[in-house]
Design an enzyme around this catalytic site. Structure first.
Site, PDB file in Angstrom:
ATOM      1  N   SER A  29      -1.202  27.679 111.529  1.00 17.05           N
ATOM      2  CA  SER A  29      -1.567  26.377 112.101  1.00 17.05           C
ATOM      3  C   SER A  29      -1.774  25.339 110.991  1.00 17.05           C
ATOM      4  CB  SER A  29      -2.863  26.501 112.912  1.00 17.05           C
ATOM      5  OG  SER A  29      -2.648  27.305 114.038  1.00 17.05           O
ATOM      6  N   GLN A 175      -2.309  22.717 120.928  1.00 17.60           N
ATOM      7  CA  GLN A 175      -1.013  22.048 120.744  1.00 17.60           C
ATOM      8  C   GLN A 175      -0.963  20.758 121.566  1.00 17.60           C
ATOM      9  OE1 GLN A 175       2.072  24.908 121.576  1.00 17.60           O
ATOM     10  NE2 GLN A 175       1.501  26.201 119.833  1.00 17.60           N
ATOM     11  N   ASP A 326      -4.333  34.223 120.242  1.00 19.97           N
ATOM     12  CA  ASP A 326      -3.153  34.935 119.719  1.00 19.97           C
ATOM     13  C   ASP A 326      -3.449  36.406 119.424  1.00 19.97           C
ATOM     14  OD1 ASP A 326      -1.594  32.658 119.883  1.00 19.97           O
ATOM     15  OD2 ASP A 326      -2.058  32.019 117.835  1.00 19.97           O
ATOM     16  N   LYS A 353       3.198  32.065 126.122  1.00 20.49           N
ATOM     17  CA  LYS A 353       3.331  32.140 124.664  1.00 20.49           C
ATOM     18  C   LYS A 353       4.791  32.455 124.314  1.00 20.49           C
ATOM     19  CE  LYS A 353      -0.833  31.108 123.681  1.00 20.49           C
ATOM     20  NZ  LYS A 353      -1.100  29.837 123.028  1.00 20.49           N
TER      21      LYS A 353
END
Ligand code: S3P
Length: 449
Positions: A29, A175, A326, A353
């Site tokens: 990220s 996001q 995640d 995902k």
């Protein structure tokens, strides 16, 4: 980059004891954002510790295509940015490969410019929902064409003057939050994002570091209001990217599961919006020692010593999902070796995902002898301490659906299962963790083709 060509199956086998000290590559990220903000800011940005996985490299290529100058000297990436508001029109479609973060954040970053930008990706990315970003961009005045039901390929064309909006993010997604804020960078006035459930805050912290006028107010219920003043100046920075906690999760869980293991993982990002897995594993009885806790470049960082542990099943609260979103595939693998059952809820985002991770995990666990119950937004895993009977003696392969984290999770499973665990394709691992195979083998993991 698309992974056409021949799949590369891989098999993990029961391993003896994992030992050693490893350094995990940079956080994905933060690496994406380093290329984006460095490419946009005026002057020079210098980055060390960048994750050089395919996803991040694709973001770098997109920034180069829009005018940033990016080069690598020794271990340092050096970027000359365009200056905020001065990106150039890309001459060809921007190919984000497998990367949702690269694609969605760049849609915000450049979508509000008064020129065409076209976004493409691989089969996985092309099947993922983009409406969650396209809808707020439409409110800001962006024209969206070429999209197939809000899927890629998509062409965006911004208005002469974008409209600053107040946007309440409808799902827990960093996001989406980030895409709206990045669109706000080139929008006059104040763009406001309301985030009912906190997600990773790298965009906010890093934009402040680059000089943006961005404030965050959190109310008594934890609802965050983020305000960004558009068209301000961003100035190049020096960034040292800490190790990725989401990649750390794989050797960490492997060491917990393989008897007699004792490993140390150094320089791990410990931002509280990313540490839900460590909290959960500790509740399960994991022996994870946090060493040398320190602050580096505005982020919490530490070294982790991890020793084999007997785990017990727990209920993972739904509110914790954003801080470990995640990590559910590899947590499900850990749960497969725990005593009793582990219940995970609030998993709706796992369905969108790199693959439908809820289904992919459930099918992979079943194939390897684990009893589990897949709900619409939940998963219950019944563990088998010691891994007796787990794995697949016939060599049947887990379908990874172009998903790096499904691939790595099931290879970790094979290290502690009685029988080997095989995956159909290991190629996607390079999108986020190119060193995975060598690093795991260096610790003593038996993984081969
Ligand atoms: C990311 C946000 C998360 C996460 C992804 C990286 C980011 O996605 O799953 O790997 O860097 O902002 P969502 O925003 O879809 O939850």
């Amino acid at each position: 980059m698309s992974h056409s060509g021949t799949p590369a199956p891989a098999t993990a086998r029961k391993s003896e004891n994992l030992k050693g000290t490893v350094r995990i590559p940079g956080d994905k990220s933060i690496s994406h954002r380093s290329f984006m903000f460095g490419g946009l800011a005026a002057g020079e940005t210098r980055i060390t510790g960048l994750l050089e996985g395919e996803d991040v490299i694709n973001t770098g290529k997109a920034m180069s295509a829009m005018g940033a100058k990016i080069e690598k000297q020794g271990d340092t990436w050096i970027i000359q940015g365009t200056g905020n508001g001065a990106l150039l029109a890309p001459q060809a479609p921007l190919d984000f490969g497998n990367a949702g973060t690269g694609c969605r954040l760049t849609m915000g970053l450049v979508g509000v410019y008064d020129f065409d930008a076209t976004f493409i990706g691989d089969a996985s990315l092309s099947s993922r929902p983009m409406g969650r970003v396209l809808n707020p961009l439409r409110e800001m005045g962006v024209q969206v064409t070429g999209s197939n039901g809000d899927r890629l390929p998509v062409t965006l064309h911004g208005p002469k003057t974008p409209n600053p909006i107040t946007y309440r993010v409808p799902m827990a997604s960093a996001q989406v939050k980030s895409a709206v804020l990045l669109a706000g960078l080139n929008t006059p006035g104040i763009t406001t994002v309301i985030e009912p459930v906190m997600t990773r805050d790298h965009t906010e912290k890093m934009l402040q570091g680059f000089g943006a006028n961005l404030t965050v107010d959190t109310d008594a219920d934890g609802v965050r209001t983020i305000r960004l003043e558009g068209r301000g100046k961003l100035t190049g920075q020096v960034i040292d990217v800490p190790g990725d906690p989401s990649s750390t999760a794989f050797p960490l869980v492997a060491a917990l599961l393989v008897p007699d293991s004792d490993i140390t993982i150094i320089n791990v990002l410990m931002n509280p919006t990313r540490t839900g897995l460590i909290l959960t594993l500790r509740e399960m009885g994991a022996n994870i020692e946090v060493l040398n806790a320190r602050s580096a470049g505005g982020e919490d960082v530490a070294d982790l010593r991890v020793r084999h542990s007997d785990l017990k099943g727990v209920s993972v609260p739904a509110e914790r999902a954003p801080s470990m979103i995640d990590e559910y595939p590899v947590l499900s693998v850990a749960a497969s070796f725990a005593e009793g059952r582990t219940t995970m809820t609030g998993l709706e985002e796992l369905r969108v995902k790199e693959s439908d991770r809820l289904a992919a995990v459930a099918r992979g666990l079943e194939l390897n002898g684990v009893e589990c119950e897949e709900g619409e937004t939940s998963l219950v895993v019944h563990g088998v301490p010691g891994g007796r009977g787990l794995g697949n003696a016939q060599g049947a392969a887990v379908t990874t659906h172009l998903d790096h984290r499904i691939a790595m999770s099931f290879l970790v499973m094979g290290l502690a299962s009685e029988h080997p665990v095989t995956i159909d394709d290991a190629r996607m691992i390079t999108t986020s963790f190119p060193e995975f195979m060598d690093l795991m083998k260096g610790l003593g993991a038996k993984i081969g083709s």
